[in-house]
Design a protein around this motif. Sequence first.
Motif, PDB file in Angstrom:
ATOM      1  N   TYR A 373       0.837  -1.201   0.000  1.00  0.00           N
ATOM      2  CA  TYR A 373       0.000   0.000   0.000  1.00  0.00           C
ATOM      3  C   TYR A 373       0.870   1.248   0.000  1.00  0.00           C
ATOM      4  CZ  TYR A 373       0.984   1.052   4.922  1.00  0.00           C
ATOM      5  OH  TYR A 373       1.605   1.383   6.090  1.00  0.00           O
ATOM      6  N   TYR A 374       0.248   2.358  -0.358  1.00  0.00           N
ATOM      7  CA  TYR A 374       0.896   3.656  -0.154  1.00  0.00           C
ATOM      8  C   TYR A 374      -0.111   4.549   0.548  1.00  0.00           C
ATOM      9  CZ  TYR A 374      -1.726   5.941  -3.939  1.00  0.00           C
ATOM     10  OH  TYR A 374      -2.721   6.468  -4.721  1.00  0.00           O
ATOM     11  N   ALA A 375       0.396   5.538   1.289  1.00  0.00           N
ATOM     12  CA  ALA A 375      -0.474   6.441   2.049  1.00  0.00           C
ATOM     13  C   ALA A 375       0.195   7.792   2.202  1.00  0.00           C
ATOM     14  CB  ALA A 375      -0.788   5.854   3.424  1.00  0.00           C
ATOM     15  N   ASN A 376      -0.637   8.842   2.084  1.00  0.00           N
ATOM     16  CA  ASN A 376      -0.201  10.212   2.348  1.00  0.00           C
ATOM     17  C   ASN A 376      -0.922  10.693   3.601  1.00  0.00           C
ATOM     18  OD1 ASN A 376       1.446  10.468  -0.034  1.00  0.00           O
ATOM     19  ND2 ASN A 376      -0.460  10.604  -1.211  1.00  0.00           N
ATOM     20  N   THR A 377      -0.159  11.244   4.539  1.00  0.00           N
ATOM     21  CA  THR A 377      -0.713  11.605   5.838  1.00  0.00           C
ATOM     22  C   THR A 377      -0.344  13.033   6.195  1.00  0.00           C
ATOM     23  OG1 THR A 377      -0.436   9.312   6.567  1.00  0.00           O
ATOM     24  CG2 THR A 377      -0.823  10.955   8.283  1.00  0.00           C
ATOM     25  N   ALA A 378      -1.292  13.737   6.824  1.00  0.00           N
ATOM     26  CA  ALA A 378      -1.044  15.067   7.371  1.00  0.00           C
ATOM     27  C   ALA A 378      -1.557  15.101   8.807  1.00  0.00           C
ATOM     28  CB  ALA A 378      -1.724  16.147   6.531  1.00  0.00           C
ATOM     29  N   GLU A 379      -0.780  15.705   9.714  1.00  0.00           N
ATOM     30  CA  GLU A 379      -1.162  15.789  11.123  1.00  0.00           C
ATOM     31  C   GLU A 379      -0.911  17.200  11.648  1.00  0.00           C
ATOM     32  OE1 GLU A 379      -0.304  12.182  13.780  1.00  0.00           O
ATOM     33  OE2 GLU A 379       1.294  12.072  12.276  1.00  0.00           O
ATOM     34  N   PHE A 380      -1.775  17.622  12.558  1.00  0.00           N
ATOM     35  CA  PHE A 380      -1.581  18.890  13.251  1.00  0.00           C
ATOM     36  C   PHE A 380      -1.999  18.694  14.698  1.00  0.00           C
ATOM     37  CE2 PHE A 380      -3.177  22.935  14.893  1.00  0.00           C
ATOM     38  CZ  PHE A 380      -2.047  23.734  14.723  1.00  0.00           C
ATOM     39  N   GLY A 381      -1.177  19.187  15.619  1.00  0.00           N
ATOM     40  CA  GLY A 381      -1.515  18.935  17.018  1.00  0.00           C
ATOM     41  C   GLY A 381      -0.914  19.925  17.986  1.00  0.00           C
ATOM     42  N   LEU A 382      -1.469  19.901  19.191  1.00  0.00           N
ATOM     43  CA  LEU A 382      -0.996  20.673  20.329  1.00  0.00           C
ATOM     44  C   LEU A 382      -0.596  19.686  21.417  1.00  0.00           C
ATOM     45  CD1 LEU A 382      -0.689  23.323  22.031  1.00  0.00           C
ATOM     46  CD2 LEU A 382      -3.113  23.037  22.631  1.00  0.00           C
ATOM     47  N   ALA A 383       0.578  19.900  22.032  1.00  0.00           N
ATOM     48  CA  ALA A 383       1.059  18.955  23.037  1.00  0.00           C
ATOM     49  C   ALA A 383       1.638  19.705  24.230  1.00  0.00           C
ATOM     50  CB  ALA A 383       2.115  18.030  22.439  1.00  0.00           C
ATOM     51  N   PHE A 384       1.542  19.070  25.401  1.00  0.00           N
ATOM     52  CA  PHE A 384       2.150  19.589  26.620  1.00  0.00           C
ATOM     53  C   PHE A 384       3.040  18.506  27.215  1.00  0.00           C
ATOM     54  CE2 PHE A 384      -1.704  22.052  26.112  1.00  0.00           C
ATOM     55  CZ  PHE A 384      -1.293  23.344  26.429  1.00  0.00           C
ATOM     56  N   THR A 385       4.230  18.911  27.615  1.00  0.00           N
ATOM     57  CA  THR A 385       5.181  17.997  28.261  1.00  0.00           C
ATOM     58  C   THR A 385       5.539  18.561  29.625  1.00  0.00           C
ATOM     59  OG1 THR A 385       6.117  17.343  26.121  1.00  0.00           O
ATOM     60  CG2 THR A 385       7.427  16.876  28.088  1.00  0.00           C
ATOM     61  N   HIS A 386       5.410  17.724  30.652  1.00  0.00           N
ATOM     62  CA  HIS A 386       5.738  18.161  32.011  1.00  0.00           C
ATOM     63  C   HIS A 386       6.843  17.281  32.563  1.00  0.00           C
ATOM     64  CE1 HIS A 386       4.997  20.209  35.830  1.00  0.00           C
ATOM     65  NE2 HIS A 386       5.214  19.043  36.413  1.00  0.00           N
ATOM     66  N   ILE A 387       7.883  17.916  33.083  1.00  0.00           N
ATOM     67  CA  ILE A 387       9.025  17.200  33.645  1.00  0.00           C
ATOM     68  C   ILE A 387       8.897  17.193  35.158  1.00  0.00           C
ATOM     69  CG2 ILE A 387      11.538  17.175  33.872  1.00  0.00           C
ATOM     70  CD1 ILE A 387      11.681  18.481  31.118  1.00  0.00           C
ATOM     71  N   PHE A 388       8.634  16.029  35.703  1.00  0.00           N
ATOM     72  CA  PHE A 388       8.520  15.888  37.153  1.00  0.00           C
ATOM     73  C   PHE A 388       9.890  15.798  37.818  1.00  0.00           C
ATOM     74  CE2 PHE A 388       4.446  14.355  35.565  1.00  0.00           C
ATOM     75  CZ  PHE A 388       3.555  14.979  36.423  1.00  0.00           C
ATOM     76  N   SER A 389      10.855  15.166  37.137  1.00  0.00           N
ATOM     77  CA  SER A 389      12.202  15.020  37.654  1.00  0.00           C
ATOM     78  C   SER A 389      13.124  14.721  36.482  1.00  0.00           C
ATOM     79  CB  SER A 389      12.272  13.897  38.695  1.00  0.00           C
ATOM     80  OG  SER A 389      12.066  12.638  38.080  1.00  0.00           O
ATOM     81  N   GLU A 390      14.408  14.537  36.779  1.00  0.00           N
ATOM     82  CA  GLU A 390      15.357  14.194  35.726  1.00  0.00           C
ATOM     83  C   GLU A 390      15.025  12.845  35.093  1.00  0.00           C
ATOM     84  OE1 GLU A 390      18.051  15.955  34.425  1.00  0.00           O
ATOM     85  OE2 GLU A 390      17.061  17.575  35.510  1.00  0.00           O
ATOM     86  N   GLN A 391      14.305  11.997  35.827  1.00  0.00           N
ATOM     87  CA  GLN A 391      13.978  10.664  35.304  1.00  0.00           C
ATOM     88  C   GLN A 391      12.553  10.550  34.763  1.00  0.00           C
ATOM     89  OE1 GLN A 391      15.224  10.967  38.650  1.00  0.00           O
ATOM     90  NE2 GLN A 391      17.309  10.808  37.850  1.00  0.00           N
ATOM     91  N   LEU A 392      11.622  11.323  35.297  1.00  0.00           N
ATOM     92  CA  LEU A 392      10.206  11.125  34.983  1.00  0.00           C
ATOM     93  C   LEU A 392       9.644  12.302  34.188  1.00  0.00           C
ATOM     94  CD1 LEU A 392       7.676   9.376  35.326  1.00  0.00           C
ATOM     95  CD2 LEU A 392       7.228  10.625  37.463  1.00  0.00           C
ATOM     96  N   THR A 393       9.067  11.988  33.020  1.00  0.00           N
ATOM     97  CA  THR A 393       8.450  12.983  32.142  1.00  0.00           C
ATOM     98  C   THR A 393       7.091  12.465  31.691  1.00  0.00           C
ATOM     99  OG1 THR A 393      10.624  13.668  31.321  1.00  0.00           O
ATOM    100  CG2 THR A 393       8.720  14.325  30.029  1.00  0.00           C
ATOM    101  N   ALA A 394       6.105  13.352  31.651  1.00  0.00           N
ATOM    102  CA  ALA A 394       4.775  12.987  31.164  1.00  0.00           C
ATOM    103  C   ALA A 394       4.383  13.933  30.036  1.00  0.00           C
ATOM    104  CB  ALA A 394       3.747  13.059  32.290  1.00  0.00           C
TER     105      ALA A 394
END
Length: 616
Positions: A373-394
């Motif tokens: 198969y072949y496919a053409n894709t377009a995406e648009f989004g808003l994201a939030f990243t929160h860093i709780f510590s040097e090891q943990l990210t959400a």
Amino acid sequence: MFWTIYEARVAANRPFLSLLQVAALTLAAAVVGFPAGALDRLDFVVSGADKKLAKAVRDASLLLSQQAQEQTNPQDLFAAARADYARIVNALYARGHYSVVVNITLDGREAAAIPPFEAPARIDRIAVMVDPGPQFRFSQTTIAPLAQGTDLPQGFRPGEAAESGVIADALSTSITAWRNMGHAKAGLSRQDLVADHPSARLAADLRLDPGPRLRLGSLTIQGAERMRTQRIRKIAGLPEGEVFSERELNRAATRLRRTGIFSSVALTEAEAITAPDLVGITAALVEQKPRRFSLGAEVASLDGLALTGYWLHRNLMGGGERLKVEGEITNIGSGYSGVDYSLGVTLDRPATITPDTTAGLAFGISHLDEIDYYANTAEFGLAFTHIFSEQLTARAGLTYKAQEGRDPGGSFSFRNLSLPIGVTWDRRDIATNPTAGTYLDAEVKPFLGFGTSDSGARLTMDGRVYRSLGEPGRLVLAARAQAGAILGATVLGTPRDDLFFSGGGGTVRGQPYRSLGISVARGFGPQFLLGGTYFLGASAEVRAKVTDRIGIVGFIDAGQIGLDGFFDDVGGWHSGAGLGLRYDTGFGPIRLDVAAPVGGTTGSGVQIYVGLGQAF
């Protein structure tokens, strides 16, 4: 008989270089020309020491380092010999040996007794004799007063080896505990370190002065050029007016470094206290060049060539906004599919909502030309990243996706709105070449389909474990487990690039790229291959260092694709194994893997993979 540590050092290792002597020696080396002479012999003996202690002493020696580099210039050897007295003594102090005797002779003359301006014009033989003496143990370990909850090092207690590093760690831990409780001016007021040489015992009595409890004052910024100062304060997130805490100071510095805008970040408190109880903070910053670009390549014998690159602006509008344009072209020259390509643009803004939250806008387009198969894709989004510590990210976001394409059964069209939510728990020691620790990334992505698109949820997990056997990094066992599932949506009602395939460098080496999927028939047409709605993958590696830069790897990978479950009869499994070579460049190893199928029916022959960084 009792001596202080300082007295014991002078008695055992006289004489030491003063600053004036070092300056004179340096001047003599610069002004006087010495003819080069070959060093015939260097004897280095550490008497009465085990292999570990002897290695520590030898590692501290500049003379041995120069010998390894085949440096025989007399003035360099003379300077190294003079420096080795203190270096060897410090190395032994660090392991609790305080009755040290060091003799370094240059052609029979004690190096410390040779005046700096009378450095030998030729050195044929060097003899280094080190007597570490006994290892001292603590007879007393006292630090007072201690802040509530102070956790002293385990080794700082009577009967344990009296290593100087343990004393330094105990002092640092105690002062940091006071600083985290608001006592910014806490420090050492008195120290009594007394060595009893006949009994090989050391008494350590440290007295602290916590000073007054203070609050964080105003943040003064130095070195800002393109970055707006109000945004620097927002990103740092230093809580002015609250109780001083070294922990908060370190977190603020980490936030500033994390932006990538600054090549140097240093936060220090003022010497003076501002009435009534405020201590000002100064941020000394050095900005990097705002723009950066990168190019990368990876090649596999059947998957073809993959080219990646990006252009980055670290500080687009003076507020730490990061604009990144990245592209990828893969499967160039692949014998199994056409060329895939993608282009993405992201704009991230740090310190949005909270100092540890980054907001981002993303737009991307891609073209997939796969086997069936072949496919053409377009995406648009808003994201939030929160860093709780040097090891943990959400992270969490909202994305709209549109996909058009065609497979042997006809044309397809998908539209959906998704809410990806993920978490990353990274405890690896070195991200680019881990030798210890764990890594876990998990994501759940509910999606709402429009028109012919199904609604459901996509779940993924990637877990990794690293363990060193013996010397850290010399022999490493690495294991990886991957899993994915699509719930509530059918295989034909799910966007093609959300389905799961197995095979290739990212899943099962030795098997062709995306060669394992689900055979589907649409209408009366022929069967064709689609991805599955369930996926399991496992990999194991044994990584061994041959030299400091060259390593060899043995590995085995396996993958499973399912339609109604992880182990149904519709899908199947395959595996591959092989050997690899690694060359450490300092910023990541260059990887060469040679693999072949060992299970399944999706491939045959040998495949070669070349890239930068470990496989996982």
